[in-house]
Scaffold this motif. Structure first.
Motif, PDB file in Angstrom:
ATOM      1  N   UNK A   1      25.415  29.539  26.808  1.00 46.95           N
ATOM      2  CA  UNK A   1      26.131  29.004  27.956  1.00 46.95           C
ATOM      3  C   UNK A   1      27.597  28.699  27.644  1.00 46.95           C
ATOM      4  N   UNK A   2      27.932  28.627  26.362  1.00 46.11           N
ATOM      5  CA  UNK A   2      29.319  28.352  25.986  1.00 46.11           C
ATOM      6  C   UNK A   2      30.150  29.626  25.952  1.00 46.11           C
ATOM      7  N   UNK A   3      29.471  30.781  26.045  1.00 44.32           N
ATOM      8  CA  UNK A   3      30.174  32.065  26.041  1.00 44.32           C
ATOM      9  C   UNK A   3      30.196  32.628  27.467  1.00 44.32           C
ATOM     10  N   UNK A   4      30.991  33.674  27.685  1.00 47.41           N
ATOM     11  CA  UNK A   4      31.139  34.225  29.038  1.00 47.41           C
ATOM     12  C   UNK A   4      30.133  35.354  29.274  1.00 47.41           C
ATOM     13  N   UNK A   5      28.906  35.176  28.770  1.00 52.57           N
ATOM     14  CA  UNK A   5      27.888  36.223  28.899  1.00 52.57           C
ATOM     15  C   UNK A   5      27.497  36.445  30.362  1.00 52.57           C
TER      16      UNK A   5
ATOM     17  N   UNK B   1      28.807  49.656  27.234  1.00 50.66           N
ATOM     18  CA  UNK B   1      29.325  48.405  26.675  1.00 50.66           C
ATOM     19  C   UNK B   1      29.364  48.548  25.159  1.00 50.66           C
ATOM     20  N   UNK B   2      30.574  48.435  24.590  1.00 54.56           N
ATOM     21  CA  UNK B   2      30.723  48.495  23.136  1.00 54.56           C
ATOM     22  C   UNK B   2      30.782  47.068  22.610  1.00 54.56           C
ATOM     23  N   UNK B   3      29.802  46.692  21.813  1.00 57.77           N
ATOM     24  CA  UNK B   3      29.800  45.341  21.261  1.00 57.77           C
ATOM     25  C   UNK B   3      30.654  45.313  19.993  1.00 57.77           C
ATOM     26  N   UNK B   4      31.822  44.664  20.106  1.00 61.08           N
ATOM     27  CA  UNK B   4      32.766  44.627  18.988  1.00 61.08           C
ATOM     28  C   UNK B   4      32.913  43.199  18.466  1.00 61.08           C
TER      29      UNK B   4
ATOM     30  N   UNK C   1      25.816  39.947  19.036  1.00 61.87           N
ATOM     31  CA  UNK C   1      25.689  41.315  19.550  1.00 61.87           C
ATOM     32  C   UNK C   1      24.243  41.602  19.941  1.00 61.87           C
ATOM     33  N   UNK C   2      23.305  41.187  19.083  1.00 60.47           N
ATOM     34  CA  UNK C   2      21.881  41.413  19.351  1.00 60.47           C
ATOM     35  C   UNK C   2      21.450  40.689  20.626  1.00 60.47           C
ATOM     36  N   UNK C   3      21.914  39.449  20.763  1.00 58.49           N
ATOM     37  CA  UNK C   3      21.574  38.650  21.946  1.00 58.49           C
ATOM     38  C   UNK C   3      22.086  39.328  23.218  1.00 58.49           C
ATOM     39  N   UNK C   4      23.335  39.801  23.184  1.00 61.99           N
ATOM     40  CA  UNK C   4      23.918  40.411  24.375  1.00 61.99           C
ATOM     41  C   UNK C   4      23.230  41.745  24.674  1.00 61.99           C
ATOM     42  N   UNK C   5      22.895  42.484  23.627  1.00 63.62           N
ATOM     43  CA  UNK C   5      22.201  43.765  23.819  1.00 63.62           C
ATOM     44  C   UNK C   5      20.900  43.542  24.594  1.00 63.62           C
ATOM     45  N   UNK C   6      20.187  42.460  24.245  1.00 65.52           N
ATOM     46  CA  UNK C   6      18.922  42.155  24.918  1.00 65.52           C
ATOM     47  C   UNK C   6      19.139  41.747  26.367  1.00 65.52           C
ATOM     48  N   UNK C   7      20.229  41.020  26.624  1.00 67.46           N
ATOM     49  CA  UNK C   7      20.538  40.602  27.991  1.00 67.46           C
ATOM     50  C   UNK C   7      20.915  41.812  28.853  1.00 67.46           C
ATOM     51  N   UNK C   8      21.558  42.808  28.214  1.00 71.18           N
ATOM     52  CA  UNK C   8      22.059  43.965  28.964  1.00 71.18           C
ATOM     53  C   UNK C   8      20.981  45.013  29.200  1.00 71.18           C
ATOM     54  N   UNK C   9      19.963  45.040  28.347  1.00 73.87           N
ATOM     55  CA  UNK C   9      19.001  46.150  28.404  1.00 73.87           C
ATOM     56  C   UNK C   9      18.315  46.333  29.769  1.00 73.87           C
TER      57      UNK C   9
ATOM     58  N   UNK D   1      22.436  49.923  31.216  1.00 70.54           N
ATOM     59  CA  UNK D   1      23.731  50.390  30.768  1.00 70.54           C
ATOM     60  C   UNK D   1      23.621  50.763  29.283  1.00 70.54           C
ATOM     61  N   UNK D   2      24.425  51.763  28.869  1.00 73.31           N
ATOM     62  CA  UNK D   2      24.417  52.134  27.456  1.00 73.31           C
ATOM     63  C   UNK D   2      25.110  51.029  26.648  1.00 73.31           C
ATOM     64  N   UNK D   3      24.475  50.603  25.549  1.00 81.28           N
ATOM     65  CA  UNK D   3      25.050  49.549  24.709  1.00 81.28           C
ATOM     66  C   UNK D   3      25.239  50.093  23.299  1.00 81.28           C
ATOM     67  N   UNK D   4      26.473  50.029  22.799  1.00 78.85           N
ATOM     68  CA  UNK D   4      26.743  50.511  21.445  1.00 78.85           C
ATOM     69  C   UNK D   4      27.353  49.392  20.606  1.00 78.85           C
ATOM     70  N   UNK D   5      27.355  49.623  19.286  1.00 80.51           N
ATOM     71  CA  UNK D   5      27.904  48.626  18.362  1.00 80.51           C
ATOM     72  C   UNK D   5      28.954  49.320  17.500  1.00 80.51           C
TER      73      UNK D   5
END
Lengths: 195, 195
Positions: free
Chosen positions: A117-121, A136-139, A150-158, A162-166
């Motif tokens: 909640x402290x991030x702009x996810x 979405x490129x997780x940098x 990155x792992x947390x956001x990847x799970x939220x996006x799945x 959308x394609x998620x890359x690192x």
């Protein structure tokens, strides 16, 4: 002397500046022409007065939308997610990315009390359909916390499809294998590519 | 963004702060509460507005005379000559000196265009009879320029018949002989004392 102690204390609060460096800086600021020191103080006041975060990507800006969000030549379907606005500056200097950005405002760090909640996810998730984002490129940083974020956001996006890359991890260009740490070498080996 | 660039430029002018550190500091100053950054700016303005040099010893002060010159418990016949006001702070922290000071405002450095007239040597000579000084301790830095400055002042003082001494050079307490430089070791051997 209170004025000297006061400034030394304020400077010592800055990251990477200890008591001794703060003192050295204070004496320098006294030694240089007063106008020069006043310019520094004014630049600092102007900074906090004028710079805000972009309402869309949370980059730093002096307008409601940052110059990257308003730049129509930028590919809005490609989104690069970074921890801090300073990371955007670093990527832009590299000049190898023509999409848009999203600044998280930090990384997940339970020990420091930084949760999702402290991030702009939430805002990031909203941008996927709104801006018709295709990748979405997780940098986030290649640190323990950056990886977890990155792992947390990847799970939220799945669920959004959308394609998620690192960003790739490996040996820094110009670096020396001899002095590289074991984890980096292991990552570089694991991520090896055909030539 | 001009406000960010402006502050980064001003910070990068400070000694020991490169462009990258300046940028990191700027982003930190944006990230922390604005009040905190404003306090830093205010402390800097207060500093240049209130701090002056002591009319007698050229130490930094907020009054015409510094608190060391007005302290009647100090021995005015013993004068310690230093390059900068910051050196006074260092000696005072050591707590091993109860005399008064004289700040030269630098050291002789022909390459940087700093000659005798740029230092407060004239005022120092005037203080010897005026304050009935019996000993002048030359505490300029143990560098090439500091030594040259000490030698120059010693020659200026010799007609006045005052005792002139130089702080000892040797191995720093807690230091390690193994890692000391040759010149220091040579000085330490030369200045050896009976136990």
């Amino acid at each position: 002397m209170s004025a000297i102690d006061d400034l030394t204390t304020e400077l010592a609060r800055l990251p990477g500046i200890g008591r001794k460096t703060a003192q050295r800086l204070t004496y320098h600021l006294l030694k240089q022409p007063a106008d020069q020191s006043r310019r520094l103080a004014q630049a600092l006041v102007t900074l906090v007065d004028t710079v805000r975060t972009c309402t869309r990507c949370f980059n730093l800006t002096e307008a409601p939308l940052c110059n990257l969000c308003t730049d129509v030549r930028r590919d809005g379907t490609l989104l690069c997610v970074v921890e801090d606005a300073a990371d955007i500056a670093a990527i832009e200097r590299a000049g190898a990315f023509r999409g848009r950005y999203h600044v998280l405002g930090g990384r997940l760090s339970p020990l420091d009390g930084v949760g999702p909640d402290d991030l702009t996810v939430g805002a990031l998730l909203g941008r996927i359909p709104e801006d018709e984002v295709t990748e979405v490129i997780l940098a986030t940083n290649p640190s323990l916390e950056g990886e977890a974020t990155a792992l947390f956001i990847q799970r939220q996006l799945s669920p959004l499809g959308v394609r998620v890359t690192r960003i790739a991890r490996g040996l820094p260009v110009g670096g020396d294998l001899e002095y590289a740490d074991g984890v980096t070498i292991a990552q570089a080996l694991q991520a090896r590519r055909d030539m």
